[in-house]
Design an enzyme around this catalytic site. Sequence first.
Site, PDB file in Angstrom:
ATOM      1  N   ARG A  24     -40.164 -83.773 -90.234  1.00 45.93           N
ATOM      2  CA  ARG A  24     -38.741 -83.417 -90.125  1.00 45.93           C
ATOM      3  C   ARG A  24     -38.043 -84.610 -89.511  1.00 45.93           C
ATOM      4  O   ARG A  24     -38.353 -85.009 -88.380  1.00 45.93           O
ATOM      5  CB  ARG A  24     -38.550 -82.176 -89.258  1.00 45.93           C
ATOM      6  CG  ARG A  24     -37.111 -81.981 -88.833  1.00 45.93           C
ATOM      7  CD  ARG A  24     -36.833 -80.640 -88.212  1.00 45.93           C
ATOM      8  NE  ARG A  24     -36.814 -79.602 -89.230  1.00 45.93           N
ATOM      9  CZ  ARG A  24     -36.327 -78.382 -89.046  1.00 45.93           C
ATOM     10  NH1 ARG A  24     -35.814 -78.043 -87.874  1.00 45.93           N
ATOM     11  NH2 ARG A  24     -36.350 -77.487 -90.010  1.00 45.93           N
ATOM     12  N   HIS A  58     -33.776 -79.611 -97.728  1.00 47.50           N
ATOM     13  CA  HIS A  58     -34.661 -78.707 -96.971  1.00 47.50           C
ATOM     14  C   HIS A  58     -35.435 -77.857 -97.995  1.00 47.50           C
ATOM     15  O   HIS A  58     -35.217 -76.649 -98.118  1.00 47.50           O
ATOM     16  CB  HIS A  58     -33.825 -77.837 -96.025  1.00 47.50           C
ATOM     17  CG  HIS A  58     -34.593 -77.191 -94.921  1.00 47.50           C
ATOM     18  ND1 HIS A  58     -35.953 -77.369 -94.743  1.00 47.50           N
ATOM     19  CD2 HIS A  58     -34.199 -76.352 -93.911  1.00 47.50           C
ATOM     20  CE1 HIS A  58     -36.351 -76.675 -93.681  1.00 47.50           C
ATOM     21  NE2 HIS A  58     -35.305 -76.052 -93.170  1.00 47.50           N
ATOM     22  N   GLN A  62     -37.425 -74.525 -97.103  1.00 48.01           N
ATOM     23  CA  GLN A  62     -36.545 -73.395 -96.800  1.00 48.01           C
ATOM     24  C   GLN A  62     -36.053 -72.738 -98.092  1.00 48.01           C
ATOM     25  O   GLN A  62     -36.044 -71.511 -98.203  1.00 48.01           O
ATOM     26  CB  GLN A  62     -35.341 -73.880 -95.973  1.00 48.01           C
ATOM     27  CG  GLN A  62     -34.363 -72.782 -95.633  1.00 48.01           C
ATOM     28  CD  GLN A  62     -34.924 -71.783 -94.635  1.00 48.01           C
ATOM     29  OE1 GLN A  62     -35.358 -72.151 -93.557  1.00 48.01           O
ATOM     30  NE2 GLN A  62     -34.911 -70.496 -94.985  1.00 48.01           N
ATOM     31  N   ASP A  83     -24.859 -71.591 -94.020  1.00 47.94           N
ATOM     32  CA  ASP A  83     -25.601 -72.335 -92.999  1.00 47.94           C
ATOM     33  C   ASP A  83     -24.567 -72.827 -91.980  1.00 47.94           C
ATOM     34  O   ASP A  83     -23.362 -72.761 -92.232  1.00 47.94           O
ATOM     35  CB  ASP A  83     -26.334 -73.514 -93.681  1.00 47.94           C
ATOM     36  CG  ASP A  83     -27.257 -74.283 -92.749  1.00 47.94           C
ATOM     37  OD1 ASP A  83     -27.551 -73.793 -91.642  1.00 47.94           O
ATOM     38  OD2 ASP A  83     -27.689 -75.395 -93.141  1.00 47.94           O
ATOM     39  N   CYS A 127     -30.542 -69.613 -93.375  1.00 46.57           N
ATOM     40  CA  CYS A 127     -31.827 -70.223 -93.017  1.00 46.57           C
ATOM     41  C   CYS A 127     -32.124 -70.098 -91.524  1.00 46.57           C
ATOM     42  O   CYS A 127     -33.277 -70.212 -91.121  1.00 46.57           O
ATOM     43  CB  CYS A 127     -31.862 -71.682 -93.461  1.00 46.57           C
ATOM     44  SG  CYS A 127     -30.628 -72.723 -92.663  1.00 46.57           S
ATOM     45  N   ARG A 140     -40.982 -68.262 -94.709  1.00 49.13           N
ATOM     46  CA  ARG A 140     -41.305 -69.675 -94.483  1.00 49.13           C
ATOM     47  C   ARG A 140     -42.823 -69.820 -94.334  1.00 49.13           C
ATOM     48  O   ARG A 140     -43.435 -70.732 -94.895  1.00 49.13           O
ATOM     49  CB  ARG A 140     -40.618 -70.204 -93.204  1.00 49.13           C
ATOM     50  CG  ARG A 140     -39.117 -70.329 -93.277  1.00 49.13           C
ATOM     51  CD  ARG A 140     -38.669 -71.423 -94.215  1.00 49.13           C
ATOM     52  NE  ARG A 140     -39.186 -72.739 -93.870  1.00 49.13           N
ATOM     53  CZ  ARG A 140     -38.692 -73.547 -92.930  1.00 49.13           C
ATOM     54  NH1 ARG A 140     -37.632 -73.183 -92.225  1.00 49.13           N
ATOM     55  NH2 ARG A 140     -39.223 -74.740 -92.709  1.00 49.13           N
TER      56      ARG A 140
HETATM   57  N1  NVA Z   1     -28.378 -77.634 -92.024  1.00 47.22           N
HETATM   58  C1  NVA Z   1     -29.124 -77.320 -90.830  1.00 47.22           C
HETATM   59  C2  NVA Z   1     -30.363 -76.573 -91.189  1.00 47.22           C
HETATM   60  C3  NVA Z   1     -31.209 -76.149 -90.013  1.00 47.22           C
HETATM   61  C4  NVA Z   1     -32.458 -75.460 -90.409  1.00 47.22           C
HETATM   62  C5  NVA Z   1     -29.467 -78.611 -90.101  1.00 47.22           C
HETATM   63  O1  NVA Z   1     -29.821 -79.593 -90.767  1.00 47.22           O
HETATM   64  O2  NVA Z   1     -29.366 -78.645 -88.879  1.00 47.22           O
HETATM   65  N1   CP Z   2     -34.574 -72.826 -90.815  1.00 44.36           N
HETATM   66  C1   CP Z   2     -35.230 -73.754 -90.107  1.00 44.36           C
HETATM   67  O1   CP Z   2     -35.682 -74.756 -90.630  1.00 44.36           O
HETATM   68  O2   CP Z   2     -35.347 -73.450 -88.789  1.00 44.36           O
HETATM   69  P1   CP Z   2     -35.863 -74.422 -87.623  1.00 44.36           P
HETATM   70  O3   CP Z   2     -34.818 -75.477 -87.440  1.00 44.36           O
HETATM   71  O4   CP Z   2     -35.974 -73.512 -86.430  1.00 44.36           O
HETATM   72  O5   CP Z   2     -37.170 -75.003 -88.016  1.00 44.36           O
END
Ligand code: NVA
Ligand code: CP
Length: 302
Positions: free
Chosen positions: A103, A130, A133, A221, A261, A289
């Site tokens: 990540r 993502h 997800q 989101d 998500c 997930r």
């Molecule tokens: N769009 C959000 C998704 C978190 C799972 C982010 O990138 O922070």
């Molecule tokens: N939806 C998701 O990816 O959650 P986290 O940021 O908690 O991993």
Amino acid sequence: MKKDFLCLSDWSRVELDKIFDLTRELKAKQKRGEEHHLLKGKTLGMIFEKSSTRTRVSFEVGMFQLGGHALFLHSGTTQLGRGEPIKDTGRVMSRYIDGIMIRTFSQAGVEELAHWSDIPVINGLTDSYHPCQVMADLFTVIEHKGSYEGLSYCWIGDGNNMANSWINAAAVFGFELRVATPKGYEPDAAVVARAKEAGARILYTNDPMEAARGAHVLNTDVWASMGQESEQKEREKAFVGFQINDAVVAAAAPDCIVLHCLPAHRGEEITESVIEGSHSVVFDEAENRLHVQKAIMVTLMA
Ligand code: NVA
Ligand code: CP
């Protein structure tokens, strides 16, 4: 078979459908308490340059349930965070472990890691995409609606990493996706162009109600993603009206489902009444997930 899981559009519908079949099988085994140690003795390295609850826990628990082991590697406590090149990290990790979940910020960085690694690399979220997800989201749709086919999908909010992955999904799976964002917060134009070239039916509007009308799946989101915290105030102003609330749900199909998500900001992109209401399937989505990622890991690492 592909080596990595970096972006949905790298995969075909047939390949992703196989992952859904395996997800169903592994989820049933897990629910029955049946051992399924398909990754016995294997190790997954999990590199995090951003925060996480679901991704970290679901990958780590998933590896345990598959008979393997997962290592949490936060960039702040590894040499990656002190500037060791990603190409060296990839080559070194390939000598110890069997797969990497990462990540991070840049999609190019994930692609570079995959290029230099002999082992599978899985994208656990970048600024661009993502994909894990959206696989969990679609598996949740299949569970609640019987199939992802013949439905109309709606995205309301920021044209962010989640929106981009949904656009890729619309191309791969061939469903209609309506996207409503404020001006200036549209999804990546190159992603939209590529999806359209691949035959995706993407309908873009600045009117959330137009996007929601009759839709079977509503999705949103946060307005400010990780790394955009300094823009929070400015985004709160720009996104007024781009909220999934009771009026938006009422405009959608009577049996619509609502996805998010998570983490969610109640009162911003979604109301408390909707996320806690009867159309919301967000906790099934979060659970999935685990099951979907187990299938992805087995597909790449077994
Ligand atoms: N769009 C959000 C998704 C978190 C799972 C982010 O990138 O922070
Ligand atoms: N939806 C998701 O990816 O959650 P986290 O940021 O908690 O991993």
